[in-house]
Structures are given as C-alpha cells and as structure tokens.
Scaffold this motif. Structure first.
Motif, short mmCIF file in Angstrom:
data_model
loop_
_atom_site.label_atom_id
_atom_site.label_comp_id
_atom_site.label_asym_id
_atom_site.label_seq_id
_atom_site.Cartn_x
_atom_site.Cartn_y
_atom_site.Cartn_z
N LEU A 29 15.42 10.67 -53.13
CA LEU A 29 14.93 9.51 -52.38
C LEU A 29 13.73 8.81 -53.00
O LEU A 29 13.47 7.65 -52.69
CB LEU A 29 14.61 9.91 -50.93
N ALA A 30 12.99 9.50 -53.86
CA ALA A 30 11.85 8.85 -54.52
C ALA A 30 12.39 7.80 -55.51
O ALA A 30 13.43 8.02 -56.14
CB ALA A 30 11.00 9.88 -55.25
N PRO A 31 11.71 6.66 -55.64
CA PRO A 31 12.21 5.61 -56.53
C PRO A 31 12.40 6.08 -57.98
O PRO A 31 13.41 5.81 -58.59
CB PRO A 31 11.15 4.51 -56.45
N LYS A 32 11.41 6.79 -58.54
CA LYS A 32 11.51 7.28 -59.92
C LYS A 32 10.89 8.68 -59.98
O LYS A 32 9.80 8.87 -60.49
CB LYS A 32 10.80 6.34 -60.87
N PRO A 33 11.62 9.67 -59.46
CA PRO A 33 11.04 11.02 -59.37
C PRO A 33 10.74 11.67 -60.71
O PRO A 33 9.90 12.56 -60.80
CB PRO A 33 12.09 11.81 -58.61
N LEU A 34 11.41 11.23 -61.77
CA LEU A 34 11.20 11.83 -63.10
C LEU A 34 10.39 10.92 -64.02
O LEU A 34 10.37 11.11 -65.22
CB LEU A 34 12.55 12.17 -63.73
N GLY A 35 9.73 9.92 -63.43
CA GLY A 35 8.91 9.02 -64.23
C GLY A 35 9.66 7.76 -64.62
O GLY A 35 10.81 7.55 -64.27
#
Length: 138
Positions: A29-35
C-alpha cells in the motif's frame, strides 16, 4: 525445531501474523516502499513476491494457532481457512490500491498469485508440521 518452541511460545498470541500483515500492508500500500528505484528483477518477479507474501501470511496464521494450542497438529480445514483468509486480505488490498490513488492499481494477476501462494504454503505447512509437532490434532 524443538529448541525454538520455548522461544516462539514466549511471544504474545498472533504476534507473527500481525507482524507479517504489517509488512505486507507496507509493501503493497505504500506508494514506493522500496525507494525511488525499485531493484531490477526479472519479468514476473512481483507475482512470485505476492505468492510468498500471502503464503507467508497463511503460514504465520497456522504457526500462531499452533503456538496458542500447545503445538498440536492442525488439520486440513484450518489450513484451508487460513489460506482463504490470506487470499481475502489480498483481494481487499488490491481493492484498496485502486481506490487510494497513490500510483498503485488493481491487478487480477496479483490476486491469482496471492491465492496460489496462500494455498501452496497452507498445504506445505500441513505436510511439514509433523517435523515440529508431536501431539495429535485436536
């Protein structure tokens, strides 16, 4: 595994399920969890990751149930319920992604991967649990 049982049993009920769910929610759900630059992966790697995440969730539900019930063997029905619940979480997450407007979108392929992973891990758990459980199914 027997040497790990006392350590694993010390954690509060459902700890591993909630930690796994929290990690899944962040990653999905995070927009860019891996950066900004996601790691370079092969085609379809995200589908494998989905299967592992939701299979892991089903497995943690089963593990937490066993920890709470004295490490008794669990049965097929419970494994199918946990796998189904994990799949339902995947569907809810996909619907949330499409409604949040954060650059994530609904994908049927993710739902299929979530469900297949959950059931593969659930079935695998049933066969592997005999390694660490000595008491029969209740």
């Amino acid at each position: 595994m027997d040497r790990w049982k006392p350590v694993l049993t010390r954690f509060p009920a459902w700890t591993f399920t909630f930690l796994t769910l929290a990690a899944i929610l962040w990653l999905t759900l995070a927009p860019k969890p891996l950066g900004e630059e996601p790691p370079p992966l092969f085609e379809g790697a995200d589908k494998i990751a989905h299967g592992i995440m939701f299979g892991g969730l089903a497995s943690m539900m089963l593990l937490d149930w066993q920890r709470k019930h004295g490490w008794t063997l669990t049965g097929w029905i419970r494994a199918m319920i946990c796998s189904s619940l994990s799949s339902i979480v995947g569907i809810i997450i996909e619907m949330a992604q499409s409604s949040m407007g954060l650059g994530r979108e609904f994908e049927w392929g993710d739902i299929v991967s979530d469900t297949v992973g959950a059931f593969i891990f659930g079935v695998g758990y049933i066969f592997l649990q005999k390694i660490w459980c000595q008491t029969p199914y209740k």
